[in-house]
Design a protein around this motif. Sequence first.
Motif, PDB file in Angstrom:
ATOM      1  N   ASN A   1       4.059   8.270   6.018  1.00  0.00           N
ATOM      2  CA  ASN A   1       3.123   9.395   6.150  1.00  0.00           C
ATOM      3  C   ASN A   1       1.980   9.260   5.147  1.00  0.00           C
ATOM      4  O   ASN A   1       0.820   9.575   5.452  1.00  0.00           O
ATOM      5  CB  ASN A   1       3.847  10.718   5.924  1.00  0.00           C
ATOM      6  CG  ASN A   1       4.824  11.050   7.034  1.00  0.00           C
ATOM      7  OD1 ASN A   1       4.761  10.466   8.116  1.00  0.00           O
ATOM      8  ND2 ASN A   1       5.738  11.966   6.784  1.00  0.00           N
ATOM      9  N   LEU A   2       2.324   8.784   3.961  1.00  0.00           N
ATOM     10  CA  LEU A   2       1.300   8.587   2.931  1.00  0.00           C
ATOM     11  C   LEU A   2       0.306   7.507   3.358  1.00  0.00           C
ATOM     12  O   LEU A   2      -0.895   7.620   3.087  1.00  0.00           O
ATOM     13  CB  LEU A   2       1.962   8.209   1.602  1.00  0.00           C
ATOM     14  CG  LEU A   2       1.018   7.982   0.413  1.00  0.00           C
ATOM     15  CD1 LEU A   2       0.184   9.227   0.130  1.00  0.00           C
ATOM     16  CD2 LEU A   2       1.805   7.578  -0.830  1.00  0.00           C
ATOM     17  N   THR A   3       0.795   6.488   4.038  1.00  0.00           N
ATOM     18  CA  THR A   3      -0.103   5.438   4.535  1.00  0.00           C
ATOM     19  C   THR A   3      -1.133   6.026   5.496  1.00  0.00           C
ATOM     20  O   THR A   3      -2.332   5.734   5.407  1.00  0.00           O
ATOM     21  CB  THR A   3       0.698   4.325   5.234  1.00  0.00           C
ATOM     22  OG1 THR A   3       1.542   3.692   4.276  1.00  0.00           O
ATOM     23  CG2 THR A   3      -0.227   3.279   5.846  1.00  0.00           C
ATOM     24  N   THR A   4      -0.671   6.873   6.407  1.00  0.00           N
ATOM     25  CA  THR A   4      -1.596   7.534   7.335  1.00  0.00           C
ATOM     26  C   THR A   4      -2.631   8.355   6.576  1.00  0.00           C
ATOM     27  O   THR A   4      -3.836   8.291   6.861  1.00  0.00           O
ATOM     28  CB  THR A   4      -0.818   8.444   8.305  1.00  0.00           C
ATOM     29  OG1 THR A   4       0.120   7.655   9.036  1.00  0.00           O
ATOM     30  CG2 THR A   4      -1.762   9.138   9.280  1.00  0.00           C
TER      31      THR A   4
ATOM     32  N   GLU B   1      -9.028   1.703  -3.748  1.00  0.00           N
ATOM     33  CA  GLU B   1      -7.759   2.039  -4.399  1.00  0.00           C
ATOM     34  C   GLU B   1      -6.744   2.538  -3.375  1.00  0.00           C
ATOM     35  O   GLU B   1      -5.548   2.275  -3.490  1.00  0.00           O
ATOM     36  CB  GLU B   1      -7.980   3.111  -5.468  1.00  0.00           C
ATOM     37  CG  GLU B   1      -8.690   2.601  -6.719  1.00  0.00           C
ATOM     38  CD  GLU B   1      -9.011   3.729  -7.687  1.00  0.00           C
ATOM     39  OE1 GLU B   1      -8.580   4.881  -7.423  1.00  0.00           O
ATOM     40  OE2 GLU B   1      -9.691   3.473  -8.693  1.00  0.00           O
ATOM     41  N   LEU B   2      -7.243   3.253  -2.375  1.00  0.00           N
ATOM     42  CA  LEU B   2      -6.363   3.800  -1.344  1.00  0.00           C
ATOM     43  C   LEU B   2      -6.109   2.800  -0.224  1.00  0.00           C
ATOM     44  O   LEU B   2      -4.999   2.719   0.312  1.00  0.00           O
ATOM     45  CB  LEU B   2      -6.978   5.074  -0.756  1.00  0.00           C
ATOM     46  CG  LEU B   2      -7.084   6.279  -1.689  1.00  0.00           C
ATOM     47  CD1 LEU B   2      -7.951   7.364  -1.056  1.00  0.00           C
ATOM     48  CD2 LEU B   2      -5.700   6.837  -2.005  1.00  0.00           C
ATOM     49  N   VAL B   3      -7.159   2.067   0.143  1.00  0.00           N
ATOM     50  CA  VAL B   3      -7.066   1.117   1.267  1.00  0.00           C
ATOM     51  C   VAL B   3      -7.707  -0.202   0.827  1.00  0.00           C
ATOM     52  O   VAL B   3      -8.894  -0.444   1.079  1.00  0.00           O
ATOM     53  CB  VAL B   3      -7.782   1.663   2.527  1.00  0.00           C
ATOM     54  CG1 VAL B   3      -7.500   0.763   3.729  1.00  0.00           C
ATOM     55  CG2 VAL B   3      -7.358   3.091   2.828  1.00  0.00           C
ATOM     56  N   PRO B   4      -6.939  -1.054   0.157  1.00  0.00           N
ATOM     57  CA  PRO B   4      -7.521  -2.300  -0.365  1.00  0.00           C
ATOM     58  C   PRO B   4      -8.135  -3.198   0.702  1.00  0.00           C
ATOM     59  O   PRO B   4      -9.007  -4.012   0.396  1.00  0.00           O
ATOM     60  CB  PRO B   4      -6.318  -2.989  -1.030  1.00  0.00           C
ATOM     61  CG  PRO B   4      -5.356  -1.887  -1.330  1.00  0.00           C
ATOM     62  CD  PRO B   4      -5.532  -0.887  -0.235  1.00  0.00           C
TER      63      PRO B   4
END
Length: 416
Positions: free
Chosen positions: A271-274, A308-311
């Motif tokens: 869920n955190l990935t989404t 930082e969130l989506v390298p």
Amino acid sequence: MRKTWWIVILLVGIIGCPSNPTLTAIKIYRVQYYENHDQHILEKWKNLAEKETKTNPTNCLGWFFLGEAYINLGEVLSKPDTMLKGAMLVKKGFDIDSLKVLKELSVNQEGYWSVFKNVTDRLIQRGEYNTAKEFLHIAIKILPTRAENYTMAGEIALEDGDTTKALTSYRKAIDLDPKNANAYADIGSIFSNRGTVDSSKHYFSKAKDLMSGNLIRLIEMIVPDRDVNETRDPVIKASIFLEDKKEAEAKKVLGEVGIGDLEPKKRLLNNLTTLRYEMGSLLFKIGLDYFKAKDSDNAIQTFKEVLELVPKHTGARFNAGLIEYQLKRYKDAETEFRTLSATKPDDYRTWFYLGAAIAQQKRYRDAIEPFEKAMEINPKNPDIYRNLALIYSKVGEKKKAVEYYKKAQELEKGVK
């Protein structure tokens, strides 16, 4: 009585067709299936419904029950396309007699709404907007008070080029759900594209606050009883590792914050990935606004927040590198474009700017390879040849310099 994820079956009469023996038999199989979840019973239900649609093709309930059977079959087999087929069959019944089918759909509004919402979203992702409109219409009929309906309506309106209708839809979504971060973000995008900076900043800021709050709450669920300032970075890293199928690394970083068992946390980490991607997309839009306003410091800071969130966010990486280059921080620009070249090796611009950043550091021979790779990908770009001409002249290879300079001139004149 057992449940599926999408429907709690209730025993109801067959509306409008009390004397139809086939529909009566289907009703019996439906009850048996929802009690036992036996796939053989589901097949009998489906076969009878298919028979009914062939015998009475204008009977809306035949199509409804056939569609319902396919939706269940798709769930059992984990085949989204089978569920999509089921939704289309239900829609066929809806087109014949919407009132009768809506009565059936009202047996479990939440479950059926979820099916049609997911189908609409899937069609939007496929770019099938006209079909998506038809399914969204049914979703709204089932549960008109769900904010997600109007978020999707906004997406479809944008595709149609109707930003006014899109704004109305997104605002309706916010009225129904004031914490709908995506609706705020989408309104911000509309104002950004219109050049209405103050309005775009307002909506983007609201969306960012809401998403940040969601992010914090989710991290606190993953690692309770710890300060989120301590757990934020490790948990985000764990989510990234899990996305990359690096479970050992994910387990290691979670261990640093007292979580020894990864397995119970996987669902929350997914869920955190989404959420990471949603927030990364929002921040990227904010960064572009700063970039357009020539606010380099805030732009690059925002693009780095995205990374930082989506390298793997190639847009943020490219723009961060471009700003570093414009600010004459060539070593930092080189780092960004070199990283990007590993994840997006087929974009000539990546290699072009990598070569340019290296050349600006006077490492001319090192710059040749990136420019040549850019040339291989885009052999008709005169700027690449002009830069190669300059570099070869710098390293004393005059013949090659002249060759590339002439090629650049030919391309500029349109000579093949």
